[in-house]
Structure formats: C-alpha cells, structure tokens
Scaffold this motif. Structure first.
Motif, PDB file in Angstrom:
ATOM      1  N   ASP A   1       0.848  -1.182   0.000  1.00 28.59           N
ATOM      2  CA  ASP A   1       0.000   0.000   0.000  1.00 28.59           C
ATOM      3  C   ASP A   1       0.886   1.235   0.000  1.00 28.59           C
ATOM      4  N   ASN A   2       0.409   2.282  -0.625  1.00 30.37           N
ATOM      5  CA  ASN A   2       1.161   3.547  -0.696  1.00 30.37           C
ATOM      6  C   ASN A   2       2.568   3.325  -1.232  1.00 30.37           C
ATOM      7  N   LYS A   3       2.653   2.772  -2.432  1.00 30.13           N
ATOM      8  CA  LYS A   3       3.946   2.507  -3.061  1.00 30.13           C
ATOM      9  C   LYS A   3       4.812   3.758  -3.080  1.00 30.13           C
ATOM     10  N   LYS A   4       6.046   3.571  -2.737  1.00 28.40           N
ATOM     11  CA  LYS A   4       7.012   4.659  -2.820  1.00 28.40           C
ATOM     12  C   LYS A   4       7.407   4.847  -4.278  1.00 28.40           C
ATOM     13  N   GLN A   5       7.738   6.071  -4.642  1.00 28.31           N
ATOM     14  CA  GLN A   5       8.245   6.305  -5.990  1.00 28.31           C
ATOM     15  C   GLN A   5       9.585   5.609  -6.130  1.00 28.31           C
ATOM     16  N   GLU A   6       9.942   5.338  -7.368  1.00 32.13           N
ATOM     17  CA  GLU A   6      11.186   4.644  -7.715  1.00 32.13           C
ATOM     18  C   GLU A   6      11.251   3.276  -7.052  1.00 32.13           C
ATOM     19  N   SER A   7      10.164   2.529  -7.241  1.00 32.12           N
ATOM     20  CA  SER A   7      10.028   1.185  -6.691  1.00 32.12           C
ATOM     21  C   SER A   7       9.872   0.162  -7.807  1.00 32.12           C
ATOM     22  N   ILE A   8      10.193  -1.082  -7.467  1.00 35.28           N
ATOM     23  CA  ILE A   8       9.980  -2.208  -8.373  1.00 35.28           C
ATOM     24  C   ILE A   8       9.240  -3.287  -7.588  1.00 35.28           C
ATOM     25  N   GLY A   9       8.132  -3.748  -8.149  1.00 38.72           N
ATOM     26  CA  GLY A   9       7.370  -4.830  -7.531  1.00 38.72           C
ATOM     27  C   GLY A   9       7.625  -6.132  -8.267  1.00 38.72           C
ATOM     28  N   VAL A  10       7.763  -7.208  -7.521  1.00 41.34           N
ATOM     29  CA  VAL A  10       8.000  -8.542  -8.079  1.00 41.34           C
ATOM     30  C   VAL A  10       6.777  -9.395  -7.743  1.00 41.34           C
ATOM     31  N   TYR A  11       6.096  -9.858  -8.779  1.00 40.49           N
ATOM     32  CA  TYR A  11       4.859 -10.605  -8.599  1.00 40.49           C
ATOM     33  C   TYR A  11       4.889 -11.914  -9.371  1.00 40.49           C
ATOM     34  N   SER A  12       4.155 -12.904  -8.846  1.00 40.06           N
ATOM     35  CA  SER A  12       3.888 -14.111  -9.631  1.00 40.06           C
ATOM     36  C   SER A  12       2.885 -13.736 -10.705  1.00 40.06           C
ATOM     37  N   ARG A  13       3.005 -14.380 -11.842  1.00 45.92           N
ATOM     38  CA  ARG A  13       2.092 -14.141 -12.951  1.00 45.92           C
ATOM     39  C   ARG A  13       1.317 -15.422 -13.227  1.00 45.92           C
TER      40      ARG A  13
ATOM     41  N   CYS B   1      11.710 -37.552 -13.078  1.00 48.76           N
ATOM     42  CA  CYS B   1      12.484 -37.431 -14.317  1.00 48.76           C
ATOM     43  C   CYS B   1      12.410 -36.026 -14.922  1.00 48.76           C
ATOM     44  N   THR B   2      11.659 -35.152 -14.295  1.00 52.63           N
ATOM     45  CA  THR B   2      11.496 -33.781 -14.775  1.00 52.63           C
ATOM     46  C   THR B   2      12.590 -32.923 -14.175  1.00 52.63           C
ATOM     47  N   SER B   3      13.409 -32.334 -15.016  1.00 52.34           N
ATOM     48  CA  SER B   3      14.600 -31.632 -14.522  1.00 52.34           C
ATOM     49  C   SER B   3      14.413 -30.130 -14.336  1.00 52.34           C
ATOM     50  N   TYR B   4      13.339 -29.564 -14.876  1.00 53.29           N
ATOM     51  CA  TYR B   4      13.177 -28.116 -14.762  1.00 53.29           C
ATOM     52  C   TYR B   4      11.731 -27.740 -14.509  1.00 53.29           C
ATOM     53  N   GLU B   5      11.553 -26.509 -14.041  1.00 52.31           N
ATOM     54  CA  GLU B   5      10.233 -25.910 -13.875  1.00 52.31           C
ATOM     55  C   GLU B   5      10.321 -24.461 -14.323  1.00 52.31           C
ATOM     56  N   THR B   6       9.178 -23.813 -14.406  1.00 54.42           N
ATOM     57  CA  THR B   6       9.128 -22.433 -14.870  1.00 54.42           C
ATOM     58  C   THR B   6       8.451 -21.561 -13.827  1.00 54.42           C
ATOM     59  N   ARG B   7       9.066 -20.422 -13.536  1.00 52.22           N
ATOM     60  CA  ARG B   7       8.459 -19.418 -12.652  1.00 52.22           C
ATOM     61  C   ARG B   7       8.038 -18.238 -13.512  1.00 52.22           C
ATOM     62  N   HIS B   8       6.744 -17.949 -13.516  1.00 52.25           N
ATOM     63  CA  HIS B   8       6.165 -16.892 -14.330  1.00 52.25           C
ATOM     64  C   HIS B   8       6.100 -15.615 -13.490  1.00 52.25           C
ATOM     65  N   LEU B   9       6.723 -14.546 -13.978  1.00 59.93           N
ATOM     66  CA  LEU B   9       6.842 -13.319 -13.188  1.00 59.93           C
ATOM     67  C   LEU B   9       6.333 -12.095 -13.933  1.00 59.93           C
ATOM     68  N   SER B  10       5.926 -11.131 -13.134  1.00 67.92           N
ATOM     69  CA  SER B  10       5.592  -9.800 -13.630  1.00 67.92           C
ATOM     70  C   SER B  10       6.355  -8.813 -12.754  1.00 67.92           C
ATOM     71  N   LEU B  11       7.103  -7.930 -13.384  1.00 66.59           N
ATOM     72  CA  LEU B  11       7.830  -6.889 -12.674  1.00 66.59           C
ATOM     73  C   LEU B  11       7.158  -5.555 -12.956  1.00 66.59           C
ATOM     74  N   LEU B  12       6.782  -4.854 -11.904  1.00 63.02           N
ATOM     75  CA  LEU B  12       6.156  -3.544 -12.042  1.00 63.02           C
ATOM     76  C   LEU B  12       7.186  -2.481 -11.691  1.00 63.02           C
ATOM     77  N   ILE B  13       7.488  -1.624 -12.646  1.00 64.02           N
ATOM     78  CA  ILE B  13       8.405  -0.516 -12.412  1.00 64.02           C
ATOM     79  C   ILE B  13       7.527   0.704 -12.167  1.00 64.02           C
ATOM     80  N   HIS B  14       7.458   1.129 -10.912  1.00 57.97           N
ATOM     81  CA  HIS B  14       6.623   2.244 -10.464  1.00 57.97           C
ATOM     82  C   HIS B  14       7.599   3.365 -10.144  1.00 57.97           C
ATOM     83  N   TRP B  15       7.782   4.307 -11.062  1.00 56.77           N
ATOM     84  CA  TRP B  15       8.930   5.192 -10.937  1.00 56.77           C
ATOM     85  C   TRP B  15       8.603   6.579 -10.428  1.00 56.77           C
TER      86      TRP B  15
END
Length: 145
Positions: free
Chosen positions: A28-40, A55-69
């Motif tokens: 709440d009340n994001k500060k300016q010049e912030s970056i948010g890291v979210y699951s997508r 036998c599965t060697s990898y997985e995927t992390r889906h992300l959204s980055l919010l640049i609130h400047w």
C-alpha cells in the motif's frame, strides 16, 4: 523452487532501485522509484517428463515486474529499460542455490501501462525463469549434468 523473496534479491542486486523500494506482494502507498516482483498467472498443463516428476529436470516461474517510478515519463522509461537491459544481458544466473539456465522475456520491451492515481508512470516486464528443479551445491554439479 524459486521463491519470490529470492527473486526479489536478484532484482535488488541490479542496483536500479533501493533495497527498501523493491517489494513482493501488495504494498500500500507505493514509494516512488520502486519495483514490484509478482507471480504471474499461467495457463496450460504442467510440463512433466516421461517417467514422472522424478524425471522432470526443470520448472518455470512466471513473473511480472512492475516498475513504479516517478512523474517524469522519460526518467520512468529510462528505469524500465535499464532493468530490461540488465535482465536481457544476464549471461549466467543462480538464485540462491538454484541454477536458472534460461530467461524467457514474454514481451518485446517494457510495457507502458500509464500512470497510477498519483500520476506516477508505470511499466511492466513479463518474464519466465526456467530453473533446475533440484538445487545444486556447486557450479561443478550444474554443468556436469
């Protein structure tokens, strides 16, 4: 598993925003010049190798980055593209003990999403981190597979 708190640290290490201005989850009340890291959200079926999960060697992390400047379009765009370029030019990555051999950018450039209610410009970067399911103890183990 890649956790958001560890991914947050990776973003902090780029040095674009102060540590206290890089956050996960809702702030709440994001500060300016912030970056948010979210699951997508992702759709489709899970990727499981023949032979099952062991036998599965990898997985995927889906992300959204919010640049609130800030309220200056050019400075906000500069910050978004600086983060974009740093992610795009990453040539090796380990988050915690988890090797990340592939970064898939899901948009062709940072996406301008306009301003928030306070007139602060925001950009979004969508990306996927494809990572090894099992944490490795050393670099040697990572490259011997």
């Amino acid at each position: 598993m890649l956790k958001l708190k560890d991914i947050r640290k990776w973003i902090v290490d780029f040095g674009i925003a102060e540590d206290s201005h890089v956050y996960i989850g809702k702030l709440d009340n994001k500060k300016q010049e912030s970056i948010g890291v979210y699951s997508r959200s992702a759709s489709g079926s899970p990727e499981i190798a023949l032979g099952g999960l062991e036998c599965t060697s990898y997985e995927t992390r889906h992300l959204s980055l919010l640049i609130h400047w800030n309220r200056k379009k050019s400075e906000s765009e500069d910050a978004a593209f600086e983060l974009w370029e740093k992610i795009r030019s990453t040539d090796s990555l380990k988050i915690g003990n988890t090797p990340v051999p592939y970064i898939r950018l899901m948009v062709p450039e940072p996406q301008d999403v306009g301003t928030d209610d306070n007139g602060v410009y925001e950009y979004v970067i969508w990306l996927d981190l494809i990572y090894s399911r099992k944490e490795k103890e050393s670099e040697e183990e990572v490259w011997q597979e």
